[in-house]
Design a protein around this motif. Structure first.
Motif, short mmCIF file in Angstrom:
data_model
loop_
_atom_site.label_atom_id
_atom_site.label_comp_id
_atom_site.label_asym_id
_atom_site.label_seq_id
_atom_site.Cartn_x
_atom_site.Cartn_y
_atom_site.Cartn_z
N CYS A 1 -16.50 2.14 1.47
CA CYS A 1 -16.58 2.24 0.01
C CYS A 1 -17.14 0.95 -0.57
CB CYS A 1 -15.20 2.55 -0.57
SG CYS A 1 -14.49 4.09 0.02
N LYS A 2 -18.42 0.73 -0.38
CA LYS A 2 -19.07 -0.52 -0.78
C LYS A 2 -19.07 -0.72 -2.29
CE LYS A 2 -20.35 -1.19 3.50
NZ LYS A 2 -19.50 -1.89 4.38
N ALA A 3 -19.00 0.36 -3.06
CA ALA A 3 -19.04 0.27 -4.52
C ALA A 3 -17.65 0.11 -5.14
CB ALA A 3 -19.73 1.49 -5.11
N LEU A 4 -16.60 0.14 -4.33
CA LEU A 4 -15.23 0.08 -4.84
C LEU A 4 -15.02 -1.19 -5.66
CD1 LEU A 4 -12.48 1.54 -4.83
CD2 LEU A 4 -11.86 0.09 -2.89
N ALA A 5 -14.66 -1.01 -6.93
CA ALA A 5 -14.47 -2.15 -7.83
C ALA A 5 -13.00 -2.38 -8.16
CB ALA A 5 -15.25 -1.93 -9.12
N ARG A 6 -12.19 -1.31 -8.21
CA ARG A 6 -10.79 -1.43 -8.59
C ARG A 6 -9.91 -0.68 -7.59
NH1 ARG A 6 -13.61 0.04 -13.11
NH2 ARG A 6 -12.65 2.09 -13.15
N LEU A 7 -8.96 -1.41 -7.01
CA LEU A 7 -8.05 -0.81 -6.04
C LEU A 7 -6.62 -1.12 -6.47
CD1 LEU A 7 -7.54 0.69 -3.39
CD2 LEU A 7 -7.77 -1.50 -2.19
N HIS A 8 -5.88 -0.07 -6.80
CA HIS A 8 -4.49 -0.19 -7.24
C HIS A 8 -3.57 0.46 -6.21
CE1 HIS A 8 -5.60 -1.53 -11.31
NE2 HIS A 8 -6.60 -0.68 -11.19
N LEU A 9 -2.81 -0.38 -5.51
CA LEU A 9 -1.88 0.12 -4.48
C LEU A 9 -0.47 -0.41 -4.71
CD1 LEU A 9 -4.12 -0.28 -1.29
CD2 LEU A 9 -3.66 1.81 -2.59
N GLY A 10 -0.13 -0.67 -5.95
CA GLY A 10 1.19 -1.21 -6.28
C GLY A 10 2.30 -0.23 -5.94
N THR A 11 3.47 -0.79 -5.62
CA THR A 11 4.71 -0.04 -5.37
C THR A 11 4.52 1.03 -4.29
OG1 THR A 11 5.10 -0.34 -7.74
CG2 THR A 11 6.71 0.95 -6.53
N ASN A 12 4.12 0.59 -3.11
CA ASN A 12 3.87 1.51 -2.01
C ASN A 12 4.57 1.12 -0.71
OD1 ASN A 12 2.07 3.89 -2.35
ND2 ASN A 12 0.81 2.39 -3.40
N LYS A 13 5.48 0.15 -0.77
CA LYS A 13 6.21 -0.31 0.42
C LYS A 13 5.28 -0.82 1.52
CE LYS A 13 10.50 2.02 -0.33
NZ LYS A 13 11.79 1.85 0.24
N ILE A 14 4.19 -1.42 1.11
CA ILE A 14 3.25 -2.01 2.07
C ILE A 14 3.77 -3.39 2.47
CG2 ILE A 14 0.90 -2.86 2.41
CD1 ILE A 14 0.02 -0.74 0.31
N GLY A 15 3.91 -3.60 3.77
CA GLY A 15 4.39 -4.87 4.29
C GLY A 15 3.26 -5.73 4.81
N ALA A 16 3.62 -6.75 5.58
CA ALA A 16 2.63 -7.69 6.11
C ALA A 16 1.62 -6.98 7.01
CB ALA A 16 3.33 -8.81 6.89
N GLU A 17 2.08 -6.03 7.81
CA GLU A 17 1.17 -5.31 8.70
C GLU A 17 0.13 -4.53 7.90
OE1 GLU A 17 1.22 -1.57 11.81
OE2 GLU A 17 3.05 -2.71 11.56
N GLY A 18 0.57 -3.79 6.90
CA GLY A 18 -0.36 -3.02 6.07
C GLY A 18 -1.30 -3.92 5.29
#
Length: 133
Positions: free
Chosen positions: A28-45
């Motif tokens: 996704c080379k054109a991706l400008a905004r990525l919102h991944l808040g509140t998803n239980k993503i840790g250091a590995e993710g």
């Protein structure tokens, strides 16, 4: 792929879901905004995401607030932040980041010419981490 905005806040992705997402984000080379808040993503993710986000050259907003990133994940993200030349906003609020993570982020801030908003509220950053920022 022409995707410019992806908002997946509050979906419980975890590290596994972040890894699956990372496997396609590099395309996704054109991706400008990525919102991944509140998803239980840790250091590995966070590390899996960091491995591909540098390829998203148009990225201006990276929102990972409310995850379980910690110092290790912040360190992994620090390397990619420096490669995202258009990144204007990085939200790592409420992500369990302490002094070590803040120091790792501080080490690359000089390379982030476009960064205007660094959001670190509600973390575990003390005097030492604040001093490095």
């Amino acid at each position: 792929r022409d995707l410019i905005h992806l908002d997946m806040r509050a979906n419980w992705l975890g590290d596994e879901g972040a890894g699956r997402l990372a496997s396609v984000l590099g395309e996704c080379k054109a991706l400008a905004r990525l919102h991944l808040g509140t998803n239980k993503i840790g250091a590995e993710g966070a590390g899996r995401l960091a491995g591909v986000l540098g390829e998203c050259s148009a990225l201006t907003i990276l929102d990972l607030h409310g995850n379980l990133i910690g110092d290790e994940g912040a360190g992994r993200l620090a390397g990619v932040v420096a490669r995202c030349r258009e990144l204007a906003c990085l939200d790592l609020s409420n992500s369990r980041i302490g002094d070590e993570g803040a120091e790792r982020l501080a080490g690359v801030l000089g390379q982030c010419c476009s960064l205007r908003h660094l959001l670190l509220r509600d973390n575990e950053i003390g005097d030492e981490g604040m001093g490095s920022l």
